[in-house]
Write a protein that holds these residues in place. Sequence first.
Motif, PDB file in Angstrom:
ATOM      1  N   ASN A 269       0.805  -1.222   0.018  1.00 30.42           N
ATOM      2  CA  ASN A 269      -0.364   0.223  -0.513  1.00 30.42           C
ATOM      3  C   ASN A 269       0.809   0.960   0.243  1.00 30.42           C
ATOM      4  N   THR A 270       2.171   1.422  -0.603  1.00 35.51           N
ATOM      5  CA  THR A 270       2.537   2.484  -0.146  1.00 35.51           C
ATOM      6  C   THR A 270       2.556   3.086  -1.630  1.00 35.51           C
ATOM      7  N   ALA A 271       2.242   3.476  -2.603  1.00 35.77           N
ATOM      8  CA  ALA A 271       1.994   3.659  -4.052  1.00 35.77           C
ATOM      9  C   ALA A 271       0.643   4.444  -3.363  1.00 35.77           C
ATOM     10  N   SER A 272      -0.266   3.746  -3.045  1.00 35.20           N
ATOM     11  CA  SER A 272      -1.880   4.763  -2.145  1.00 35.20           C
ATOM     12  C   SER A 272      -0.914   5.676  -1.511  1.00 35.20           C
ATOM     13  N   GLY A 273      -0.228   5.023  -0.500  1.00 33.69           N
ATOM     14  CA  GLY A 273       0.589   6.386   0.348  1.00 33.69           C
ATOM     15  C   GLY A 273       0.724   7.099   0.095  1.00 33.69           C
ATOM     16  N   MET A 274       1.290   7.206  -0.963  1.00 38.87           N
ATOM     17  CA  MET A 274       2.797   8.373  -2.109  1.00 38.87           C
ATOM     18  C   MET A 274       1.748   9.380  -2.511  1.00 38.87           C
ATOM     19  N   LYS A 275       0.681   8.702  -3.467  1.00 40.21           N
ATOM     20  CA  LYS A 275      -0.765   9.815  -4.391  1.00 40.21           C
ATOM     21  C   LYS A 275      -1.209  10.603  -2.446  1.00 40.21           C
TER      22      LYS A 275
ATOM     23  N   LEU B 201       8.317  -0.069  -9.162  1.00 37.88           N
ATOM     24  CA  LEU B 201       7.918   1.041 -10.614  1.00 37.88           C
ATOM     25  C   LEU B 201       6.455   1.418 -10.857  1.00 37.88           C
ATOM     26  N   ALA B 202       6.007   1.798  -9.486  1.00 38.43           N
ATOM     27  CA  ALA B 202       4.509   2.293  -9.779  1.00 38.43           C
ATOM     28  C   ALA B 202       4.595   3.857  -9.352  1.00 38.43           C
ATOM     29  N   ILE B 203       5.723   3.511  -7.682  1.00 36.56           N
ATOM     30  CA  ILE B 203       6.275   5.316  -7.238  1.00 36.56           C
ATOM     31  C   ILE B 203       6.893   5.722  -8.956  1.00 36.56           C
ATOM     32  N   SER B 204       8.288   4.978  -8.748  1.00 34.86           N
ATOM     33  CA  SER B 204       9.045   5.457  -9.739  1.00 34.86           C
ATOM     34  C   SER B 204       7.622   5.923 -11.310  1.00 34.86           C
ATOM     35  N   SER B 205       6.794   5.268 -11.261  1.00 33.85           N
ATOM     36  CA  SER B 205       6.499   5.462 -12.909  1.00 33.85           C
ATOM     37  C   SER B 205       5.254   7.220 -12.860  1.00 33.85           C
ATOM     38  N   MET B 206       5.095   7.026 -11.209  1.00 30.99           N
ATOM     39  CA  MET B 206       4.193   9.101 -10.770  1.00 30.99           C
ATOM     40  C   MET B 206       5.213   9.910 -11.408  1.00 30.99           C
ATOM     41  N   PHE B 207       6.713   9.854 -10.853  1.00 29.40           N
ATOM     42  CA  PHE B 207       7.979  10.730 -11.127  1.00 29.40           C
ATOM     43  C   PHE B 207       8.313  10.971 -12.397  1.00 29.40           C
TER      44      PHE B 207
ATOM     45  N   LYS C 169       8.396  10.236 -17.354  1.00 28.84           N
ATOM     46  CA  LYS C 169       7.163  10.990 -18.279  1.00 28.84           C
ATOM     47  C   LYS C 169       6.613   9.379 -19.030  1.00 28.84           C
ATOM     48  N   ASN C 170       5.985   9.147 -19.250  1.00 33.54           N
ATOM     49  CA  ASN C 170       5.009   7.752 -20.223  1.00 33.54           C
ATOM     50  C   ASN C 170       6.208   7.200 -20.975  1.00 33.54           C
TER      51      ASN C 170
ATOM     52  N   ASP D  65       1.081   3.682 -12.733  1.00 38.28           N
ATOM     53  CA  ASP D  65       0.880   4.975 -11.657  1.00 38.28           C
ATOM     54  C   ASP D  65      -0.950   5.375 -12.304  1.00 38.28           C
ATOM     55  N   ASP D  66      -1.753   5.043 -12.473  1.00 43.16           N
ATOM     56  CA  ASP D  66      -2.890   5.234 -12.572  1.00 43.16           C
ATOM     57  C   ASP D  66      -3.084   6.887 -13.081  1.00 43.16           C
ATOM     58  N   GLY D  67      -1.698   7.002 -13.659  1.00 41.27           N
ATOM     59  CA  GLY D  67      -1.783   8.940 -14.857  1.00 41.27           C
ATOM     60  C   GLY D  67      -1.456   9.718 -13.553  1.00 41.27           C
ATOM     61  N   PHE D  68      -1.487   9.290 -12.396  1.00 37.49           N
ATOM     62  CA  PHE D  68      -1.310  10.096 -11.543  1.00 37.49           C
ATOM     63  C   PHE D  68       0.322  10.583 -11.431  1.00 37.49           C
ATOM     64  N   LYS D  69       0.649  12.351 -11.621  1.00 36.86           N
ATOM     65  CA  LYS D  69       2.053  12.624 -12.064  1.00 36.86           C
ATOM     66  C   LYS D  69       2.631  13.408 -10.852  1.00 36.86           C
ATOM     67  N   VAL D  70       3.523  13.442 -10.807  1.00 34.27           N
ATOM     68  CA  VAL D  70       4.407  14.465 -10.104  1.00 34.27           C
ATOM     69  C   VAL D  70       5.448  14.860 -10.699  1.00 34.27           C
ATOM     70  N   THR D  71       5.123  16.418 -11.203  1.00 28.24           N
ATOM     71  CA  THR D  71       5.941  16.873 -12.182  1.00 28.24           C
ATOM     72  C   THR D  71       7.017  18.551 -11.629  1.00 28.24           C
TER      73      THR D  71
END
Length: 512
Positions: free
Chosen positions: A255-261, A291-297, A299-300, A324-330
């Motif tokens: 549940n780390t990815a959801s916690g990050m979002k 993979l999920a958390i890295s993808s947030m940071f 570009k696709n 990342d379900d489309g969630f991005k940190v820019t």
Amino acid sequence: MADKQNTPQSEDQVESGQDLKATTTEGVEPTTSHSSKKRRRPRVKRFTRFTYWFSILVALAVGMIAGVLIVMHQIQPTLRLNNELNEVLGVYQTVKTNYYQKVSQKQLVNGAVEGMLNSLDDPFSQYLDVDQTSSLNDSTSGSFEGIGAEVQKSEQAIKIVSPIKGSPAEKAGLKANDLIMKINGKSTANLSVDQAVSKIRGTKGTKVTLEIKRGAATFTIKVKRGKVDQASVTGQLAPSDKTIGQIQISTFAENTASGMKKTIKQLRQEGATRFVIDVRGNPGGLMNSALAISSMFLKNGQIIMQVKARTGKAEVYKAGKSYDDGFKVTEPVVVLADSGSASAAEIFSAALQQSAHVKIVGTQTYGKGTVQTVIPLNNDSEMKFTTAKWLTPNGSWINKKGITPDIKADYPELAKLGLISSGKTLKLGSVGNQVELLQTNLKNLGYSVKVTSIYDDQTVAAVKQLQAKAKLAKQDGVFEDTTRTALYTEVATYLINHDNTMIAGIKAVTAE
């Protein structure tokens, strides 16, 4: 074509001898005065039925022999494997039948499996019995009861990879690379990692006694077990700049990815426009979480990592919505890492450093570049073993090397000191390395004391000051466990206020 046409003709001639003779006589040239002998036609060699069927039989025989040779070549590895397994089965049967005491089948089978994995000399490949399987499931799901330290097998000891942030292990002062020499007075020299973990873990509120070796120093410490929520992602605005969000990832669990979002969204609402991501002391966890958390940071389409099995090409993992379900940190970001950042924490750090050109601040990371797979063996055991190595986006293998930071920054020297053993009382007249360690801590905290290894009047006065500051009931200048707790509480506060790596990280992200 000629042979095929002549063959039946030849057969007809043989079957009619008279016709053959007549034909031959009529076909010769007339006799002359010099010779009365008849000229005979040359005999033509032709195939018979026997020759025809014999050729077919030979062809079939050759084909069968070739087929047998091909099959033998294909099954040769299986035959060799069977011979090797026969040796194992022979030992199993001999021990089971002839050992002077009755031995259970399960005990022998488990020992064989564990022995095979131990022969790999890989600290990350191991056999997991029912208790160890449950322990692994608890770890990846996000919470368990214990002290909260990632460990691995080291020569003649159990090595701490990293204590989990906020865990009892961290609060007790345990650090990355500490060696656990004994658990409750028992040597760890011959213990597997999972055997050690099962002894360290226990019910919340109970204590475990550890003998720790740090550098040249050895000390004993009692750690109170507690509930460890290792999947937590915590965040706050930096005290020095309310536009900077400080985010700490303690491990990469389910549940780390959801916690990050959730944490990113909350800090954005509070005014954060840039982030410092802290994975110091993060021992790793699940690859999918990394993979999920890295993808947030990223570009696709940007590379997160590569996985290379023993054979074949490396499998490339790229950022995208599937992770990342489309969630991005820019927003601008920097990452803090240290020698306790391992495995999944290094996947995350390398992905951001190489694909997103994010700066890494801190010290060299741990260097774990392998991937483990867990395979169920039966209802109550599993096998965890290394199946591949993972590579950074540019194809580097960081195993046993780690990731080099872009900006080097380290903890104060106070953080690198050994711990004063628990359960010991130091007082006026005491002498030795424990006294020297106490005096070094007090001096670094600003107390007026000289490091002499002798518990003198000046040391008594400094300890009294410490006790008064902590508002302890006894303020007699004697150093025991209650005062020891007060000392390390003050050390922890000092380290937070003098966190050189965080200070350098905030400076770096401000400049982005």
